[in-house]
Design an enzyme around this catalytic site. Structure first.
Site, PDB file in Angstrom:
ATOM      1  N   TYR A 250      -1.914   0.377   9.965  1.00  0.00           N
ATOM      2  CA  TYR A 250      -2.161  -0.339   8.707  1.00  0.00           C
ATOM      3  C   TYR A 250      -0.908  -0.307   7.835  1.00  0.00           C
ATOM      4  CZ  TYR A 250      -3.716  -1.101   3.941  1.00  0.00           C
ATOM      5  OH  TYR A 250      -3.810  -1.552   2.653  1.00  0.00           O
TER       6      TYR A 250
ATOM      7  N   THR B 106       0.818  -1.210   0.000  1.00  0.00           N
ATOM      8  CA  THR B 106       0.000   0.000   0.000  1.00  0.00           C
ATOM      9  C   THR B 106       0.852   1.260   0.000  1.00  0.00           C
ATOM     10  OG1 THR B 106      -1.470   1.310   1.406  1.00  0.00           O
ATOM     11  CG2 THR B 106      -0.103  -0.282   2.517  1.00  0.00           C
TER      12      THR B 106
HETATM   13  N1  UFG Z   1     -12.968  10.551   3.046  1.00  0.00           N
HETATM   14  C1  UFG Z   1     -13.945  11.455   3.401  1.00  0.00           C
HETATM   15  N2  UFG Z   1     -15.177  10.954   3.726  1.00  0.00           N
HETATM   16  C2  UFG Z   1     -15.470   9.619   3.708  1.00  0.00           C
HETATM   17  C3  UFG Z   1     -14.455   8.711   3.331  1.00  0.00           C
HETATM   18  C4  UFG Z   1     -13.208   9.217   3.009  1.00  0.00           C
HETATM   19  O1  UFG Z   1     -13.715  12.654   3.442  1.00  0.00           O
HETATM   20  O2  UFG Z   1     -16.610   9.249   4.025  1.00  0.00           O
HETATM   21  C5  UFG Z   1     -11.632  11.054   2.676  1.00  0.00           C
HETATM   22  C6  UFG Z   1     -10.526  10.574   3.591  1.00  0.00           C
HETATM   23  O3  UFG Z   1     -10.426  11.370   4.744  1.00  0.00           O
HETATM   24  C7  UFG Z   1      -9.313  10.664   2.678  1.00  0.00           C
HETATM   25  C8  UFG Z   1      -9.892  10.343   1.297  1.00  0.00           C
HETATM   26  O4  UFG Z   1     -11.292  10.569   1.403  1.00  0.00           O
HETATM   27  O5  UFG Z   1      -8.838  11.971   2.661  1.00  0.00           O
HETATM   28  C9  UFG Z   1      -9.659   8.916   0.876  1.00  0.00           C
HETATM   29  O6  UFG Z   1     -10.033   8.069   1.952  1.00  0.00           O
HETATM   30  P1  UFG Z   1     -10.270   6.503   1.779  1.00  0.00           P
HETATM   31  O7  UFG Z   1     -10.782   6.005   3.084  1.00  0.00           O
HETATM   32  O8  UFG Z   1     -11.084   6.262   0.572  1.00  0.00           O
HETATM   33  O9  UFG Z   1      -8.844   5.907   1.451  1.00  0.00           O
HETATM   34  P2  UFG Z   1      -7.438   6.117   2.217  1.00  0.00           P
HETATM   35  O10 UFG Z   1      -6.692   7.157   1.446  1.00  0.00           O
HETATM   36  O11 UFG Z   1      -7.585   6.320   3.656  1.00  0.00           O
HETATM   37  O12 UFG Z   1      -6.756   4.691   2.088  1.00  0.00           O
HETATM   38  C10 UFG Z   1      -6.604   4.079   0.878  1.00  0.00           C
HETATM   39  C11 UFG Z   1      -6.294   2.597   1.058  1.00  0.00           C
HETATM   40  C12 UFG Z   1      -4.919   2.400   1.564  1.00  0.00           C
HETATM   41  C13 UFG Z   1      -3.912   3.182   0.791  1.00  0.00           C
HETATM   42  C14 UFG Z   1      -4.284   4.609   0.737  1.00  0.00           C
HETATM   43  C15 UFG Z   1      -3.213   5.296  -0.035  1.00  0.00           C
HETATM   44  O13 UFG Z   1      -7.222   1.983   1.911  1.00  0.00           O
HETATM   45  O14 UFG Z   1      -4.573   1.061   1.436  1.00  0.00           O
HETATM   46  O15 UFG Z   1      -5.564   4.702   0.167  1.00  0.00           O
HETATM   47  O16 UFG Z   1      -3.606   6.300  -0.854  1.00  0.00           O
HETATM   48  F1  UFG Z   1      -2.710   3.121   1.371  1.00  0.00           F
END
Ligand code: UFG
Length: 334
Positions: free
Chosen positions: A142, A118
């Site tokens: 994670y 990741t």
């Molecule tokens: N977000 C919101 N509201 C929501 C969900 C997400 O504002 O309801 C925001 C988060 O705060 C973040 C962005 O959208 O800023 C993306 O969040 P995600 O939960 O979709 O994904 P993450 O970036 O946290 O994590 C994902 C994968 C990881 C990876 C990461 C790297 O789960 O494995 O992307 O970019 F490492």
């Protein structure tokens, strides 16, 4: 001879798309999955063995019954905020279970692995476009659980004839364009999935976590990659090792990013639904901006993405979400 491959977590969202592409490419697939978030119907090719990587006897029986040419290891917990709240769950299921799997591979002479890592291993780097040789500094459990798994794989490779391709995923989204597969995890937290649930009425509204980041509109930037392009990278990774090209660590992303607001706007435009969105505090463990430098995967695997377009990613996710909602409301009509 057909290659026989083990796919851990092959009943899950990403794993199931890869299994379908592997099956279509002629691989003989065995899926090992505990069905904690995966589904039996999602295994469209090969054989499904229901079992847990935490169970040494089940793992031993699996490797004793099959001669695998390679392993693709997807099975893991993947939710950043959950890992902050319950870190040991991540070290157990991600790190320790990778150790169990590597032990079984080593005992049974299986010497090729494609590992799902990741972008979270990079943490909060100074630059926004990330190359693979940056120092690893995860800021959440994670990412740390995956970094430790990467390290175990590399150390075992140094001490044995193991070859590996470690794929560092950026933000995976979208679905099979024919809606045969898609993200079907209950209580999903990923942005595009959550927004699509809002658009289809499965969820009443959503929050934006943090609007005071130093980005163009104050919300986090991520590099969203279509799951079918990520899946094709896995097939290419297997071929790369079969051709005797050795080990690689490769980013999987498109090299450009979209803010949370931009993503939500696309979901609203394509669905025609103006669902409620509220602004909330930053979410723990979120880096400001993450984008992949993807030169290396393009060069080493001859990987050519086919879905590098946010509208396409969102449209396939929306189509899947509608299909999935209808199917849950009417389970006999599949
Ligand atoms: N977000 C919101 N509201 C929501 C969900 C997400 O504002 O309801 C925001 C988060 O705060 C973040 C962005 O959208 O800023 C993306 O969040 P995600 O939960 O979709 O994904 P993450 O970036 O946290 O994590 C994902 C994968 C990881 C990876 C990461 C790297 O789960 O494995 O992307 O970019 F490492």
């Amino acid at each position: 001879m057909t290659d026989r491959v083990l796919v851990t977590g092959g009943a899950g969202y990403i794993g199931s798309h890869v299994v379908r592409q592997l099956g279509e490419a002629g691989y003989d697939v065995v899926v090992f999955d505990n069905l904690s978030t995966g589904h039996e119907w999602a295994v469209t090719h090969g054989e499904l063995v229901v079992g847990d990587l935490a169970d040494p006897e089940a793992l031993e029986a699996l490797f004793a019954a099959n001669e695998f040419d390679a392993v693709l290891h997807f099975a893991a917990h993947i939710i950043v905020p959950e890992s902050v709240a319950d870190p040991l769950k991540y070290y157990r299921n991600n790190t320790r279970n990778t150790l169990n799997l590597l032990g079984a591979m080593s005992r049974h002479g299986v010497n090729r692995i494609v590992f799902s890592s990741t972008a979270a291993v990079y943490g909060m780097p100074d630059q926004q476009v990330l190359t693979e040789d940056l120092p690893l500094a995860p800021i959440n459990p994670y990412g740390a659980s995956k970094m430790m798994s990467e390290r175990m794989i590399m150390d075992l490779a140094s001490a044995s004839d193991l070859d590996y391709v470690i794929l560092r995923y950026f933000n995976v989204a979208g679905a099979d364009p024919q809606t045969r597969l898609g993200q079907a995890t209950p209580e999903a937290t990923h942005l595009i999935k959550v927004a699509c649930e809002c658009a289809t009425g499965a969820r009443g509204g959503m929050q934006i976590f943090g609007t005071d980041y130093g980005t163009r509109d104050g919300t986090c930037v991520r590099d969203y990659i279509h799951v079918e392009d990520l899946a094709s990278a896995h097939v290419r990774a297997l071929e790369h090792m079969q051709q005797g090209n050795g080990s690689e660590i490769l980013n999987c992303g498109y090299g450009r990013g979209f803010t949370v607001r931009e993503v939500i706007d696309v979901v609203k435009r394509l669905s025609g639904v103006d669902f409620p969105v509220t602004e909330a505090e930053r979410r723990a463990g979120d880096p400001e901006a993450l984008m992949a430098d993807n030169q290396r995967i393009r060069r080493r695997l001859d990987w050519v993405p086919a879905y590098d377009d946010l509208d396409t990613i969102v449209q396939t996710a929306l189509d899947w979400e509608r299909h999935w909602q209808a199917r849950q409301n009417n389970p006999t009509d599949q």
